[in-house]
Design a protein around this motif. Structure first.
Motif, PDB file in Angstrom:
ATOM      1  N   ASP A 116       6.201 -17.981   9.659  1.00 23.12           N
ATOM      2  CA  ASP A 116       5.450 -16.894   9.032  1.00 23.12           C
ATOM      3  C   ASP A 116       6.170 -16.333   7.807  1.00 23.12           C
ATOM      4  O   ASP A 116       7.140 -15.587   7.929  1.00 23.12           O
ATOM      5  N   PHE A 117       5.662 -16.687   6.630  1.00 22.83           N
ATOM      6  CA  PHE A 117       6.085 -16.066   5.381  1.00 22.83           C
ATOM      7  C   PHE A 117       4.898 -15.334   4.744  1.00 22.83           C
ATOM      8  O   PHE A 117       4.917 -15.036   3.552  1.00 22.83           O
ATOM      9  N   ALA A 118       3.881 -15.039   5.558  1.00 23.29           N
ATOM     10  CA  ALA A 118       2.651 -14.434   5.052  1.00 23.29           C
ATOM     11  C   ALA A 118       2.524 -12.960   5.398  1.00 23.29           C
ATOM     12  O   ALA A 118       1.889 -12.203   4.666  1.00 23.29           O
ATOM     13  N   VAL A 119       3.092 -12.547   6.512  1.00 26.28           N
ATOM     14  CA  VAL A 119       2.985 -11.161   6.968  1.00 26.28           C
ATOM     15  C   VAL A 119       4.279 -10.433   6.636  1.00 26.28           C
ATOM     16  O   VAL A 119       5.373 -10.945   6.904  1.00 26.28           O
ATOM     17  N   ILE A 152       5.142 -14.236  -0.945  1.00 27.86           N
ATOM     18  CA  ILE A 152       6.040 -14.810   0.050  1.00 27.86           C
ATOM     19  C   ILE A 152       6.906 -13.707   0.641  1.00 27.86           C
ATOM     20  O   ILE A 152       7.610 -12.994  -0.084  1.00 27.86           O
ATOM     21  N   ALA A 153       6.862 -13.561   1.956  1.00 24.22           N
ATOM     22  CA  ALA A 153       7.712 -12.584   2.631  1.00 24.22           C
ATOM     23  C   ALA A 153       9.160 -13.052   2.593  1.00 24.22           C
ATOM     24  O   ALA A 153       9.445 -14.247   2.648  1.00 24.22           O
ATOM     25  N   LEU A 157     -11.916  -8.624   0.175  1.00 22.61           N
ATOM     26  CA  LEU A 157     -11.016  -7.481   0.307  1.00 22.61           C
ATOM     27  C   LEU A 157     -10.459  -7.340   1.719  1.00 22.61           C
ATOM     28  O   LEU A 157      -9.468  -6.642   1.931  1.00 22.61           O
ATOM     29  N   ARG A 158     -11.090  -7.990   2.681  1.00 19.06           N
ATOM     30  CA  ARG A 158     -10.651  -7.874   4.071  1.00 19.06           C
ATOM     31  C   ARG A 158      -9.719  -9.004   4.506  1.00 19.06           C
ATOM     32  O   ARG A 158      -9.349  -9.099   5.670  1.00 19.06           O
ATOM     33  N   HIS A 159      -9.356  -9.866   3.577  1.00 19.97           N
ATOM     34  CA  HIS A 159      -8.418 -10.945   3.908  1.00 19.97           C
ATOM     35  C   HIS A 159      -7.000 -10.381   3.845  1.00 19.97           C
ATOM     36  O   HIS A 159      -6.594  -9.811   2.835  1.00 19.97           O
ATOM     37  N   HIS A 160      -6.244 -10.561   4.930  1.00 17.70           N
ATOM     38  CA  HIS A 160      -4.867 -10.071   4.974  1.00 17.70           C
ATOM     39  C   HIS A 160      -3.947 -11.158   5.509  1.00 17.70           C
ATOM     40  O   HIS A 160      -4.399 -12.209   5.990  1.00 17.70           O
ATOM     41  N   GLY A 161      -2.669 -10.903   5.460  1.00 14.89           N
ATOM     42  CA  GLY A 161      -1.694 -11.924   5.802  1.00 14.89           C
ATOM     43  C   GLY A 161      -1.809 -12.456   7.208  1.00 14.89           C
ATOM     44  O   GLY A 161      -1.471 -13.619   7.469  1.00 14.89           O
ATOM     45  N   ASP A 162      -2.291 -11.623   8.149  1.00 11.26           N
ATOM     46  CA  ASP A 162      -2.377 -12.086   9.529  1.00 11.26           C
ATOM     47  C   ASP A 162      -3.393 -13.214   9.690  1.00 11.26           C
ATOM     48  O   ASP A 162      -3.334 -13.964  10.666  1.00 11.26           O
ATOM     49  N   ALA A 163      -4.313 -13.355   8.724  1.00 10.39           N
ATOM     50  CA  ALA A 163      -5.269 -14.463   8.778  1.00 10.39           C
ATOM     51  C   ALA A 163      -4.619 -15.796   8.430  1.00 10.39           C
ATOM     52  O   ALA A 163      -5.207 -16.850   8.678  1.00 10.39           O
TER      53      ALA A 163
END
Length: 360
Positions: A27-30, A340-341, A13-19
């Protein structure tokens, strides 16, 4: 669709795009708007450093948020981003049955669990939209609910709108209908400013039992500053404020909140949202034309898509210099999902070219 297992250990639950980013990856993750903060905002932030010797005064920013949404100042609590808002709510509320509607941003559930609350998951199906069943009550089983029914005895319900990671925008009336006597409904509207006119926002309506959480992070590029707020009835705002540390929101963050709540800033956000929408729809159409399932009617700054062996595709994209957000850490999705951002046209086309090279 298979629902995520109920046990909290099944997904991170603590995994986010900045990882996902770093190392020079595109960057297409954040989901933070690129090219931000705008210079006019950056200039005000730089000027705010001159006032750092004084303790922060939240009152001007609080009044600005109230004006922006047509609320009273005692219905506003400023927070160090939406993440702090979820932690404060988890500490203050004492639900007998807390329900989180998934797939969605995982911090609300993580905050509730960290505060010692058991959490039941409702997994939305059929394009991840609210349906009439979700308003009808349902059973009280502790297993994850795959029919999107919310138990009648739930006294806390958390839902995103538009929802991260699906980009689905729920009708305001459907979200408001989740409220009932004895139940608090927390609506995460962190991406609502991606929607021109914000027609489905509850921030200005604020029906009884509804708590709205907003963030300046995504629109204005302030992830490192931490700026957000809660809108709720004055009694709850007072209770939450008593659980918040003194001076929790820094002077630069308060300056940003006040500046981004002006009519001029709202108009700028509207213009960007319209431009975003056109490019998002184009990118979605390009991906759909390749036979991929893209969650329909996306309204936020990202797309959610189903790709066979998405984790493998993600790894191959990283080898080619592109970071996308894995979907398997969102309850209700799984290893065949990516988020995908949406970036500018040329950046999106470059990603499409790389996907084409991978046979997608």
């Amino acid at each position: 669709m298979t629902a995520a297992p109920f046990e909290s250990g099944e997904v991170d639950l603590r995994h986010h795009g900045d990882a996902e980013i770093g190392g020079g990856l595109a960057d297409f993750a954040v989901n933070v708007r690129t090219g931000t903060p705008p210079e006019w905002l950056a200039e005000r932030l730089r000027a705010s450093i001159a006032d750092l010797a004084a303790y922060p005064d939240p009152r001007p920013a609080r009044r600005a948020v109230a004006r922006r949404h047509g609320r009273s100042a005692d219905e506003v609590l400023l927070t160090a981003g939406a993440a702090e808002a979820f932690v404060l709510l988890a500490r203050v509320l004492a639900p007998r049955k807390a329900v989180v509607v998934h797939p969605q941003f995982t911090e609300p559930e993580a905050a509730l669990r960290a505060a010692g609350h058991a959490v039941e998951r409702v997994i939305l199906t059929k394009d991840f939209t609210l349906d009439p069943v979700s308003l009808s009550g349902g059973t009280t089983s502790q297993a994850p609910r795959q029919d999107s029914s919310i138990p009648a005895d739930a006294d806390l319900v958390v839902i995103g709108n538009p929802t991260n990671p699906t980009s689905v925008l729920h009708p305001a009336d459907a979200v408001a209908a989740l409220a009932r006597p004895g139940r608090t409904v927390v609506v995460d509207e962190a991406f609502m400013d991606c929607v021109p006119g914000e027609p489905e926002s509850l921030a200005s309506r604020l029906p009884a039992g509804i708590v709205v959480v907003r963030s300046l992070t995504k629109m204005w590029g302030l992830a490192g500053l931490r700026a957000g707020y809660i809108l709720a009835d004055p009694h709850l705002v007072k209770t939450i404020s008593e659980a918040q540390p003194l001076w929790a929101v820094s002077t630069p963050a308060l300056v940003a909140v006040e500046a981004c709540s002006t009519p001029e800033a709202v108009a700028e956000a509207e213009t960007w949202a319209a431009e975003l929408g056109a490019e998002r729809d184009r990118l979605a159409a390009e991906l759909s034309a390749r036979g991929l399932y893209v969650v329909p009617e996306a309204r936020a700054s990202f797309l959610c898509l189903c790709v066979p062996d998405a984790l493998g595709i993600r790894a191959l994209l990283r080898q080619r210099g592109y970071a996308v957000r894995r979907g398997d850490t969102f309850p209700g999705l799984g290893p065949d999902w990516l988020r995908i951002a949406v970036r500018d046209r040329s950046s999106n086309d470059a990603l499409l070219d790389v996907l084409g090279e991978l046979g997608i």
